[in-house]
Each structure stands twice: as C-alpha cells, then as structure tokens.
Design an enzyme around this catalytic site. Sequence first.
Site, short mmCIF file in Angstrom:
data_model
loop_
_atom_site.label_atom_id
_atom_site.label_comp_id
_atom_site.label_asym_id
_atom_site.label_seq_id
_atom_site.Cartn_x
_atom_site.Cartn_y
_atom_site.Cartn_z
N LYS A 120 46.34 49.73 39.82
CA LYS A 120 47.73 49.42 39.47
C LYS A 120 48.58 50.65 39.77
O LYS A 120 48.76 51.52 38.93
CB LYS A 120 47.80 49.04 37.99
CG LYS A 120 48.84 47.97 37.71
CD LYS A 120 48.67 47.33 36.36
CE LYS A 120 49.84 46.44 36.03
NZ LYS A 120 49.80 45.15 36.73
N ARG A 132 41.54 50.52 32.87
CA ARG A 132 42.10 50.28 34.20
C ARG A 132 42.98 51.44 34.64
O ARG A 132 42.96 51.83 35.82
CB ARG A 132 42.87 48.95 34.19
CG ARG A 132 43.16 48.42 35.58
CD ARG A 132 43.68 47.01 35.55
NE ARG A 132 44.92 46.87 34.79
CZ ARG A 132 45.49 45.72 34.49
NH1 ARG A 132 44.94 44.57 34.86
NH2 ARG A 132 46.62 45.69 33.81
N GLU A 140 45.89 37.36 46.06
CA GLU A 140 46.67 37.17 44.84
C GLU A 140 48.15 37.15 45.20
O GLU A 140 48.51 37.15 46.37
CB GLU A 140 46.34 38.26 43.82
CG GLU A 140 46.62 39.67 44.27
CD GLU A 140 46.41 40.68 43.13
OE1 GLU A 140 46.79 40.39 41.99
OE2 GLU A 140 45.89 41.76 43.41
C1 PLP Z 1 49.27 43.84 36.64
C2 PLP Z 1 48.84 42.97 37.79
C3 PLP Z 1 48.22 41.72 37.57
C4 PLP Z 1 48.03 41.11 36.23
O1 PLP Z 1 47.19 41.83 35.39
P1 PLP Z 1 47.18 41.58 33.82
O2 PLP Z 1 46.26 42.62 33.32
O3 PLP Z 1 46.68 40.22 33.57
O4 PLP Z 1 48.59 41.74 33.36
C5 PLP Z 1 47.79 41.03 38.69
N1 PLP Z 1 47.99 41.50 39.95
C6 PLP Z 1 48.61 42.67 40.18
C7 PLP Z 1 48.79 43.13 41.58
C8 PLP Z 1 49.06 43.45 39.10
O5 PLP Z 1 49.67 44.61 39.35
#
Ligand code: PLP
Length: 342
Positions: free
Chosen positions: A184, A82, A220
């Site tokens: 991210k 990622r 989300e």
């Molecule tokens: C990091 C993140 C998540 C959760 O991801 P995980 O890999 O399960 O920790 C979900 N949404 C956003 C916007 C994030 O930055």
Amino acid sequence: MEHKDIDWSNLDFSYRKTNKRYVANYKNGAWDEGALVEDDTITMSECAGVLQYAQTVFEGLKAYTTEDGRIVTFRPDLNAERLEASAKRLEMPVFPKDRFIEAVSEVVSANKEFVPPYGSGATLYIRPYMFGISPVIGVSPAEDYQFRVFSTPVGPYFKGGAKPITIKVSDFDRAAPCGTGNIKAGLNYAMSLHAIVTAHNEGYDENMYLDPGTRTKVEETGGANFLFVTKDNKIVTPKSDSILPSITRRSLVYVAKEYLGLEVTERPVYLSEVGDFAECGLCGTAAVISPVGKIVDHGKEICMASGMEAMGPVTKKLYDTLTGIQMGRIDAPEGWIHEIEC
Ligand SMILES: *Cc1c(COP(=O)(O)O)cnc(C)c1O
C-alpha cells in the site's frame, strides 16, 4: 458521550480536520516515543525523500460505534502487519505493531466526539502513514522518517442502497510484474490517477486492471479486490502476486467458509471467464463490498446475472454477515474487534 454537531448521514468522503493526530519520528536509527499533537501541518526539507522519490506508505481503517455503544476498530493488527510489509519493500523502518495499534487507539480516543453514532452508516476513517522526511537527492532511502495517524469522519458509502456499478477494463496497468502492486504505497495511486480520471470521463465508475504480464487475468480495481460468485454459489477470488492483500477480502473469505459454509477458491481468474460468474463485488474497507453489475471490455458488455438493480443474493449475505460482525450484531471471531478505551 458528546457528539460533534455533524450531519452524519450526509458526510461525504473528504478530509475534515479533527482534534488531534499522532506523530512519531525516526532519527539516528530509532523511533522516538511519539505523541498526540494539535498541529495538522508538517514542515520538512524541500528535498525530503517523500517529495522527491515518493518514499511513502499508508494504511486505511475505520473506527465506529457498535450496537451496544462500544467504539471499536476492525482487525488493526492486520493493518500494522501490512504497513510493515509495505515499509520493508520501500526500504523504510518498521513501526512496531503494538505501537501502531496503540497510536490508532490514542487517535480515536482523542477524537471520540467525531466517531459517528451506531446506525448512522458513517465512520471515523483512520489514516496511518509513514514517509521519508530527511533530504534525499541521490536516489537512496531517506535517513529519517515520520509516522503519523490522523482521522477524519466520513459518511455512509452507500447513500440510499448499494446500486451495482459499471466498470471498464482499463488499457493502463496499476502494477508491474514483480513490482509494488502488493504493497500500500502512494506511488501506486499516483500512477492510477490518469486511468481513473479517464474512466470517469468515459462514464465508468471504476477500472478493472488486468495482470500486467499477459493482460488476460483479472487483478483488482484501483483500491478494491474482486470477489466473484459462481452460478452454484461458490466464491472465487483472483490470485496474483501483484494484488494488494485486502483485509476486507480476507475477512469475507473467512466469513464465506466459516459462517456461511461456502466453498472458496483463490486462483487466477481469466477475463474470458468473467461472464460465467453470477455475481461480482469489490472488497475494501470503505464499502465492505460494492456490487458490480456490468464490466465493459472495449465496447463488449459483460452483464452479471445479478443485474443492475441490487446486490446479488450471495454478495448480500456476505455483506450482511461481515457488517453484522463489525457492528456487534453477530459474534466475531477471536481478535477481530478491537475495543478502544475512551
Ligand atoms: C487498500 C486497498 C484495498 C482494500 O484493502 P482493505 O484492507 O480491504 O481496505 C484493495 N486494493 C488496493 C490497491 C488498496 O490500496
């Protein structure tokens, strides 16, 4: 092993300096060999790309102690992949996957007395990140980059049981259509700060963001993906190109299908149908799943059938199974648990 004298169960989610962190530098088109260092500060140009144009991406994962006393991380290969996708989207160099996993392992190993004991509920949170460090004034990618990994012990997410939370449908967007919602990047968080402060001031725990194109579909929250359970115990997760692909959500989907025999559908989820679900949870590394009891859409309350007292039964089963796999109480799928040689 010697543990630090820390009251693990009362730690909160805040930064606490540990012994060592990992640093690698990208210069003249190549990464140097990288090293663990003691210095927890960074000196850079006042004009560094990260400071001027927010060229930075990050990851988050945790190290913890399993039931049989091993120190492990959970699926770090997916964090590496990622970070690669995030870096490419922001025109940054890729930090190789094997080196990412090795850097994470070295940091955990160098800070092993900060890895909380099994059963404490606390974990060692690991933050890999990369940023443009050379001066940039005309808008363009930086020439030089730094990749770092630090760790900080954090307390149990749920102190005294997982109480369902109340969230609001936000008037702000966290992503743009064809934007950066699926990576991210720090920039997604900078722009969400006003929205989360506003929600907290109004008494809500979190924001539900809708799809930025039509504002009719569920995306989300600021840092966790949604998972819904239908009244006949099927799992539904929102599908959208502007959602960050949560590793926890992807793992829960696998667990639902392969361990619990539940049907899972990934599809667009409309705000108008949310009240038809029985359970709702937020998936992310920190909490694994936080149950949502109520969603408030401009004064209209949508109350989940599972109520405000406890996690719904299917959410609970998913939570117990995934945390059981993580802690070594339940057999893990091949490659999910990465043991750290200390
Ligand atoms: C990091 C993140 C998540 C959760 O991801 P995980 O890999 O399960 O920790 C979900 N949404 C956003 C916007 C994030 O930055």
